[in-house]
Scaffold this motif. Structure first.
Motif, PDB file in Angstrom:
ATOM      1  N   ARG A 117      43.827  34.589  37.484  1.00 16.23           N
ATOM      2  CA  ARG A 117      43.127  35.887  37.570  1.00 16.23           C
ATOM      3  C   ARG A 117      42.353  36.011  38.869  1.00 16.23           C
ATOM      4  O   ARG A 117      42.328  37.076  39.505  1.00 16.23           O
ATOM      5  CB  ARG A 117      42.196  36.032  36.366  1.00 16.23           C
ATOM      6  N   ARG A 118      41.718  34.931  39.278  1.00 15.90           N
ATOM      7  CA  ARG A 118      40.943  34.943  40.528  1.00 15.90           C
ATOM      8  C   ARG A 118      41.860  35.185  41.740  1.00 15.90           C
ATOM      9  O   ARG A 118      41.567  36.025  42.595  1.00 15.90           O
ATOM     10  CB  ARG A 118      40.207  33.621  40.698  1.00 15.90           C
ATOM     11  N   ALA A 121      43.186  38.713  41.895  1.00 16.30           N
ATOM     12  CA  ALA A 121      42.156  39.640  42.378  1.00 16.30           C
ATOM     13  C   ALA A 121      42.042  39.566  43.894  1.00 16.30           C
ATOM     14  O   ALA A 121      41.853  40.592  44.574  1.00 16.30           O
ATOM     15  CB  ALA A 121      40.816  39.321  41.728  1.00 16.30           C
ATOM     16  N   ASN A 257      35.529  45.818  44.948  1.00 12.78           N
ATOM     17  CA  ASN A 257      35.594  45.723  43.487  1.00 12.78           C
ATOM     18  C   ASN A 257      36.400  44.497  43.062  1.00 12.78           C
ATOM     19  O   ASN A 257      36.015  43.769  42.143  1.00 12.78           O
ATOM     20  CB  ASN A 257      36.222  46.989  42.904  1.00 12.78           C
ATOM     21  N   TYR A 258      37.532  44.303  43.715  1.00 10.49           N
ATOM     22  CA  TYR A 258      38.352  43.143  43.390  1.00 10.49           C
ATOM     23  C   TYR A 258      37.668  41.839  43.805  1.00 10.49           C
ATOM     24  O   TYR A 258      37.869  40.800  43.166  1.00 10.49           O
ATOM     25  CB  TYR A 258      39.716  43.259  44.051  1.00 10.49           C
ATOM     26  N   GLU A 261      35.536  40.981  40.975  1.00 13.13           N
ATOM     27  CA  GLU A 261      36.346  40.434  39.886  1.00 13.13           C
ATOM     28  C   GLU A 261      36.736  38.986  40.170  1.00 13.13           C
ATOM     29  O   GLU A 261      36.735  38.140  39.256  1.00 13.13           O
ATOM     30  CB  GLU A 261      37.601  41.277  39.695  1.00 13.13           C
ATOM     31  N   GLU A 264      33.801  36.778  39.441  1.00 10.61           N
ATOM     32  CA  GLU A 264      33.583  36.626  38.003  1.00 10.61           C
ATOM     33  C   GLU A 264      34.582  35.631  37.406  1.00 10.61           C
ATOM     34  O   GLU A 264      34.227  34.838  36.511  1.00 10.61           O
ATOM     35  CB  GLU A 264      33.702  37.990  37.323  1.00 10.61           C
ATOM     36  N   SER A 448      44.546  47.679  36.879  1.00 12.53           N
ATOM     37  CA  SER A 448      43.860  46.459  36.468  1.00 12.53           C
ATOM     38  C   SER A 448      42.396  46.741  36.179  1.00 12.53           C
ATOM     39  O   SER A 448      41.882  47.828  36.401  1.00 12.53           O
ATOM     40  CB  SER A 448      43.965  45.390  37.554  1.00 12.53           C
ATOM     41  N   ALA A 450      39.686  45.802  37.624  1.00 13.77           N
ATOM     42  CA  ALA A 450      38.819  46.163  38.751  1.00 13.77           C
ATOM     43  C   ALA A 450      38.989  47.621  39.126  1.00 13.77           C
ATOM     44  O   ALA A 450      38.052  48.282  39.560  1.00 13.77           O
ATOM     45  CB  ALA A 450      39.129  45.281  39.953  1.00 13.77           C
ATOM     46  N   GLU A 453      37.144  49.924  36.593  1.00 17.40           N
ATOM     47  CA  GLU A 453      35.684  49.963  36.694  1.00 17.40           C
ATOM     48  C   GLU A 453      35.257  50.977  37.748  1.00 17.40           C
ATOM     49  O   GLU A 453      35.715  50.953  38.880  1.00 17.40           O
ATOM     50  CB  GLU A 453      35.151  48.579  37.064  1.00 17.40           C
TER      51      GLU A 453
END
Length: 473
Positions: A117-118, A121, A257-258, A261, A264, A448, A450, A453
């Motif tokens: 996921r990281r 992003a 934004n990404y 993410e 996170e 996705s 990000a 949001e």
């Protein structure tokens, strides 16, 4: 006679200077070049943009590396050697060992999932960085393109102004020779002619500077450039709509934004050491000339393990790592907040410049119209003796200055439009072009988390790091 010789040499100097400028302008006039063609060349060849695009390729490969942890690892091991025994004497062995092993991770505290996921992003962030870089480079190319066109117009005005001064000078010389005009009038026109000659040289040098900047940005000397069509239909209705569009679609905001993410996901990875690790292990072993229970034998075996590993204490390293990643989330959010400020500032400044230029254009067009009428009227009045040639020259100079200011304002209007479109993150599409391939995401990743949001208008700070007791640290 000496004065006429100096004047003749001065004319020749200006003629040579003008010819040099025209040769520079016409060096590549085999085919006209539109703004879209120039930008397309830039998108394909600009080194800075290509570097950002290459970084997108790096991110793609990092995702593939992260996904590799989902697959088993298969290793083959082989060994051969010599073994001598002191007792009993004369016993020498040539042991050989072959091992084929399979390791499959079953659970690692969700680290693999969050690492994928990281990295994904980061890919999305990099793709929008390519778009941002493409829009910025396109704005630079558009600025250089319009600047060359403006300098060419100003060179044309300077040449036209010089021709007018020469014509007025010749007329004053004729009238001075017949005793009608005064010597002072002749001196004044000659002085102003020298200034016009200097302006021709200066505007030619400015044109060469603009062409050099164009070459630096686009990659080649400008050809016969075509005046681009204004982007009036692409302009937002008002400043509020411009700000809304910028917040919704600017690639820099989407990229940040990404980035949040990704941070996170990194925080979730930092929690993985609190969980046990489960691995499945399967080994096949072949041994030859090895000692087993005091006898020499050949051995073949296989083993299967379900192995659990759980770190119970790591010097508080895992706890510190978790806090570190929480602060990194803070950092990413503040970078996003700063990007929001910059985007809004850019849009507001560009919009203010655009509106001011629109307001000025009407007055400048009226000035050109009035100056042209004045010039025509002065010419007619001179013919009937109501105006002097200096009055006519003044009116011609006023018309030249008015046209130059109008050309500058028209260029500023176009540039303001391009700056607004760049602030909206849509300059390349507005020109009917496509971003580089690296600017697009596969499988429509625009939906996705990000992207879903909304950009946080309020500049919130990330919550202070909180320790979650999930196990020993």
């Amino acid at each position: 006679m000496n004065g006429r010789l100096k004047m003749s040499r001065s004319y020749r100097f200006i003629a040579v200077s003008s010819a040099a400028v025209l040769l520079t302008v016409g060096a590549s006039t085999a085919r006209a070049e539109t703004l879209q063609e120039a930008v397309q060349v830039l998108l394909e060849t600009n080194p800075e943009l290509r570097a950002v695009s290459a970084n997108r390729g790096v991110r793609d490969e990092i995702v593939r590396q992260a996904r590799a942890d989902y697959f088993p690892k298969i290793d083959f091991e082989a060994g051969a050697g010599v073994q001598e025994f002191q007792k009993p004497d004369g016993v020498d062995l040539d042991p050989r060992i072959y091992r084929l092993g399979l390791r499959q991770n079953l659970f690692t505290g969700f680290a693999t999932k969050n690492n994928v996921r990281r990295t994904k992003a980061h890919v999305s962030s990099s793709a929008y960085q390519v778009r941002d870089a493409a829009d910025n480079s396109t704005l630079q190319a558009s600025t250089a393109y319009l600047n060359v066109l403006l300098k060419q117009q100003i060179v044309g005005l300077a040449d036209e102004n010089l021709v007018i001064h020469k014509r007025i000078l010749d007329q004053i010389k004729l009238r001075s020779g017949s005793g009608v005009s005064r010597k002072a009038d002749l001196d004044q026109v000659e002085s102003r002619l020298s200034l016009a000659q200097a302006n021709v040289v200066n505007t030619g040098a400015n044109l060469i500077d603009a062409q050099t900047t164009y070459q630096s940005v686009v990659g080649h000397i400008p050809k016969d450039l075509v005046t681009p069509k204004p982007q009036d239909e692409m302009m937002p209705a008002n400043l509020e709509e411009a700000e809304r569009l910028a917040v919704e679609q600017h690639p820099r905001l989407k990229s940040t934004n990404y980035d949040v993410e990704a941070r996170e996901a990194q925080y979730d990875i930092a929690k993985a050491p609190y969980y046990p690790v489960f691995d499945f292990e399967l080994d096949k072993l072949w041994e030859d000339e090895v000692q087993v229970n005091q006898t020499l034998d050949e051995q073949e075996s296989w083993t299967a393990f379900l192995r659990l590993r759980w770190n119970l204490f790591n010097g508080m390293r895992d706890n510190a790592r978790k806090k570190e990643t929480a602060f990194q989330i803070d950092e990413a959010k503040e970078i996003r907040n700063n990007a929001y400020r910059q985007v809004i500032e850019s849009v507001r400044l560009s919009w203010a410049s655009y509106q001011a230029t629109l307001d000025r254009l009407q007055f400048l067009e009226n000035r050109v119209t009035s100056a042209r009428r004045t010039t025509e009227a002065y010419g007619k009045q001179w013919n009937i003796g109501q105006r002097t040639l200096l009055d006519v020259l003044d009116s011609e100079a006023e018309l030249i200055n008015a046209r130059e200011e109008l050309y500058k304002a028209q260029t500023e209007k176009n540039l303001a439009q391009y700056r607004i479109l760049d602030g909206l993150g849509s300059l390349v599409p507005a020109l009917g072009l496509q971003y580089p391939q690296q600017a697009y995401l596969e499988n429509d990743e625009s939906e996705s988390a990000a992207e879903q949001e909304a950009v946080e208008v309020k500049e919130e700070a990330a919550p202070a790091p909180q320790e979650k007791k999930m196990g020993p640290g």
